[in-house]
Scaffold this motif. Structure first.
Motif, PDB file in Angstrom:
ATOM      1  N   TYR A   3       0.874  -1.148  -0.012  1.00  0.00           N
ATOM      2  CA  TYR A   3      -0.123  -0.228   0.012  1.00  0.00           C
ATOM      3  C   TYR A   3       1.012   1.173   0.038  1.00  0.00           C
ATOM      4  CZ  TYR A   3      -3.876  -3.093   1.283  1.00  0.00           C
ATOM      5  OH  TYR A   3      -5.043  -3.981   1.144  1.00  0.00           O
ATOM      6  N   PRO A   4       0.553   2.493  -0.476  1.00  0.00           N
ATOM      7  CA  PRO A   4       0.941   3.635  -0.434  1.00  0.00           C
ATOM      8  C   PRO A   4       1.365   3.938   1.037  1.00  0.00           C
ATOM      9  CG  PRO A   4      -1.057   4.058  -1.329  1.00  0.00           C
ATOM     10  CD  PRO A   4      -1.049   2.500  -1.036  1.00  0.00           C
ATOM     11  N   GLN A   5       2.392   4.971   1.073  1.00  0.00           N
ATOM     12  CA  GLN A   5       2.433   5.453   2.632  1.00  0.00           C
ATOM     13  C   GLN A   5       0.801   5.772   3.230  1.00  0.00           C
ATOM     14  OE1 GLN A   5       5.323   5.561   3.969  1.00  0.00           O
ATOM     15  NE2 GLN A   5       4.414   6.523   5.880  1.00  0.00           N
ATOM     16  N   GLY A   6       0.783   5.242   4.505  1.00  0.00           N
ATOM     17  CA  GLY A   6      -0.287   5.607   5.251  1.00  0.00           C
ATOM     18  C   GLY A   6      -1.200   4.443   5.089  1.00  0.00           C
ATOM     19  N   GLY A   7      -1.174   3.474   4.379  1.00  0.00           N
ATOM     20  CA  GLY A   7      -1.764   2.189   4.461  1.00  0.00           C
ATOM     21  C   GLY A   7      -3.172   2.311   3.594  1.00  0.00           C
ATOM     22  N   GLY A   8      -3.206   3.483   2.781  1.00  0.00           N
ATOM     23  CA  GLY A   8      -4.389   3.755   1.875  1.00  0.00           C
ATOM     24  C   GLY A   8      -5.672   4.376   2.806  1.00  0.00           C
ATOM     25  N   LEU A   9      -5.144   4.849   3.865  1.00  0.00           N
ATOM     26  CA  LEU A   9      -6.297   5.468   4.922  1.00  0.00           C
ATOM     27  C   LEU A   9      -6.339   6.920   4.313  1.00  0.00           C
ATOM     28  CD1 LEU A   9      -5.088   4.172   8.398  1.00  0.00           C
ATOM     29  CD2 LEU A   9      -6.802   3.162   6.858  1.00  0.00           C
ATOM     30  N   THR A  10      -7.549   7.528   4.769  1.00  0.00           N
ATOM     31  CA  THR A  10      -7.856   8.871   4.764  1.00  0.00           C
ATOM     32  C   THR A  10      -7.098   9.816   5.614  1.00  0.00           C
ATOM     33  OG1 THR A  10      -9.663   9.010   6.173  1.00  0.00           O
ATOM     34  CG2 THR A  10     -10.084   8.369   3.993  1.00  0.00           C
ATOM     35  N   ALA A  11      -6.713  11.001   5.130  1.00  0.00           N
ATOM     36  CA  ALA A  11      -6.159  11.766   6.343  1.00  0.00           C
ATOM     37  C   ALA A  11      -6.587  11.820   7.558  1.00  0.00           C
ATOM     38  CB  ALA A  11      -5.799  13.439   5.645  1.00  0.00           C
ATOM     39  N   GLU A  12      -7.888  11.880   7.506  1.00  0.00           N
ATOM     40  CA  GLU A  12      -8.428  11.977   8.830  1.00  0.00           C
ATOM     41  C   GLU A  12      -8.323  10.369   9.679  1.00  0.00           C
ATOM     42  OE1 GLU A  12     -13.310  11.282  10.100  1.00  0.00           O
ATOM     43  OE2 GLU A  12     -12.942  13.166   8.931  1.00  0.00           O
ATOM     44  N   ARG A  13      -8.564   9.564   9.126  1.00  0.00           N
ATOM     45  CA  ARG A  13      -8.285   8.135   9.868  1.00  0.00           C
ATOM     46  C   ARG A  13      -6.724   8.110  10.137  1.00  0.00           C
ATOM     47  NH1 ARG A  13     -11.288   5.198  12.843  1.00  0.00           N
ATOM     48  NH2 ARG A  13     -10.540   3.338  12.696  1.00  0.00           N
ATOM     49  N   GLN A  14      -5.560   8.583   9.413  1.00  0.00           N
ATOM     50  CA  GLN A  14      -4.223   8.608   9.599  1.00  0.00           C
ATOM     51  C   GLN A  14      -4.153   9.243  11.030  1.00  0.00           C
ATOM     52  OE1 GLN A  14      -2.124  10.160   6.415  1.00  0.00           O
ATOM     53  NE2 GLN A  14      -2.393   8.365   5.066  1.00  0.00           N
ATOM     54  N   ALA A  15      -4.884  10.477  10.914  1.00  0.00           N
ATOM     55  CA  ALA A  15      -4.563  11.292  12.115  1.00  0.00           C
ATOM     56  C   ALA A  15      -5.211  10.560  13.460  1.00  0.00           C
ATOM     57  CB  ALA A  15      -5.588  12.591  12.159  1.00  0.00           C
ATOM     58  N   PHE A  16      -6.437   9.900  13.313  1.00  0.00           N
ATOM     59  CA  PHE A  16      -6.926   9.064  14.461  1.00  0.00           C
ATOM     60  C   PHE A  16      -5.970   8.075  14.802  1.00  0.00           C
ATOM     61  CE2 PHE A  16      -9.328   5.449  15.932  1.00  0.00           C
ATOM     62  CZ  PHE A  16      -9.796   5.725  16.793  1.00  0.00           C
ATOM     63  N   ARG A  17      -5.343   7.171  13.912  1.00  0.00           N
ATOM     64  CA  ARG A  17      -4.471   6.221  14.157  1.00  0.00           C
ATOM     65  C   ARG A  17      -3.136   6.719  14.968  1.00  0.00           C
ATOM     66  NH1 ARG A  17      -2.068   2.667   9.430  1.00  0.00           N
ATOM     67  NH2 ARG A  17      -1.178   4.688   8.822  1.00  0.00           N
ATOM     68  N   GLU A  18      -2.847   7.964  14.610  1.00  0.00           N
ATOM     69  CA  GLU A  18      -1.514   8.414  15.166  1.00  0.00           C
ATOM     70  C   GLU A  18      -1.924   8.893  16.681  1.00  0.00           C
ATOM     71  OE1 GLU A  18       2.201   9.535  15.557  1.00  0.00           O
ATOM     72  OE2 GLU A  18       1.228   8.130  13.855  1.00  0.00           O
ATOM     73  N   ARG A  19      -3.056   9.419  16.727  1.00  0.00           N
ATOM     74  CA  ARG A  19      -3.641   9.868  18.395  1.00  0.00           C
ATOM     75  C   ARG A  19      -3.518   8.541  19.099  1.00  0.00           C
ATOM     76  NH1 ARG A  19      -7.094  13.147  15.694  1.00  0.00           N
ATOM     77  NH2 ARG A  19      -8.781  11.755  15.987  1.00  0.00           N
ATOM     78  N   VAL A  20      -4.075   7.490  18.523  1.00  0.00           N
ATOM     79  CA  VAL A  20      -4.034   6.234  19.418  1.00  0.00           C
ATOM     80  C   VAL A  20      -2.791   5.785  19.492  1.00  0.00           C
ATOM     81  CG1 VAL A  20      -4.694   3.623  19.217  1.00  0.00           C
ATOM     82  CG2 VAL A  20      -6.179   5.237  18.493  1.00  0.00           C
ATOM     83  N   ARG A  21      -1.757   5.978  18.511  1.00  0.00           N
ATOM     84  CA  ARG A  21      -0.262   5.614  18.884  1.00  0.00           C
ATOM     85  C   ARG A  21       0.513   6.323  20.065  1.00  0.00           C
ATOM     86  NH1 ARG A  21       1.998   5.228  12.844  1.00  0.00           N
ATOM     87  NH2 ARG A  21       0.971   3.470  12.355  1.00  0.00           N
ATOM     88  N   MET A  22      -0.190   7.718  20.038  1.00  0.00           N
ATOM     89  CA  MET A  22       0.657   8.471  21.149  1.00  0.00           C
ATOM     90  C   MET A  22      -0.120   8.474  22.543  1.00  0.00           C
ATOM     91  SD  MET A  22       2.765  10.551  19.703  1.00  0.00           S
ATOM     92  CE  MET A  22       3.267   9.246  18.875  1.00  0.00           C
ATOM     93  N   GLU A  23      -1.324   7.992  22.396  1.00  0.00           N
ATOM     94  CA  GLU A  23      -1.820   7.410  23.991  1.00  0.00           C
ATOM     95  C   GLU A  23      -0.931   6.314  24.268  1.00  0.00           C
ATOM     96  OE1 GLU A  23      -6.225   6.989  24.173  1.00  0.00           O
ATOM     97  OE2 GLU A  23      -6.393   8.660  22.471  1.00  0.00           O
TER      98      GLU A  23
END
Length: 54
Positions: A3-23
């Motif tokens: 998959y391309p960088q970001g795994g094919g996720l939308t920018a909104e979903r990428q931001a959500f995933r990053e927030r989960v990682r930071m938690e």
């Protein structure tokens, strides 16, 4: 096929995933275990383990 960088996720979903990682990072610092973090964040234990070793 990769998959391309970001795994094919939308920018909104990428931001959500990053927030989960930071938690998860905050929980690592508090000394919590992978299983406990996975349950609280509703992700797989394997994902938590990958984040811990990244």
């Amino acid at each position: 096929m990769r998959y391309p960088q970001g795994g094919g996720l939308t920018a909104e979903r990428q931001a959500f995933r990053e927030r989960v990682r930071m938690e998860a990072v905050a929980m690592f610092a508090a000394g919590r275990g992978s299983t406990e973090i996975a349950k609280e964040l509703r992700v797989s234990v394997r994902s938590v383990q990958r984040w811990r070793h990244a």
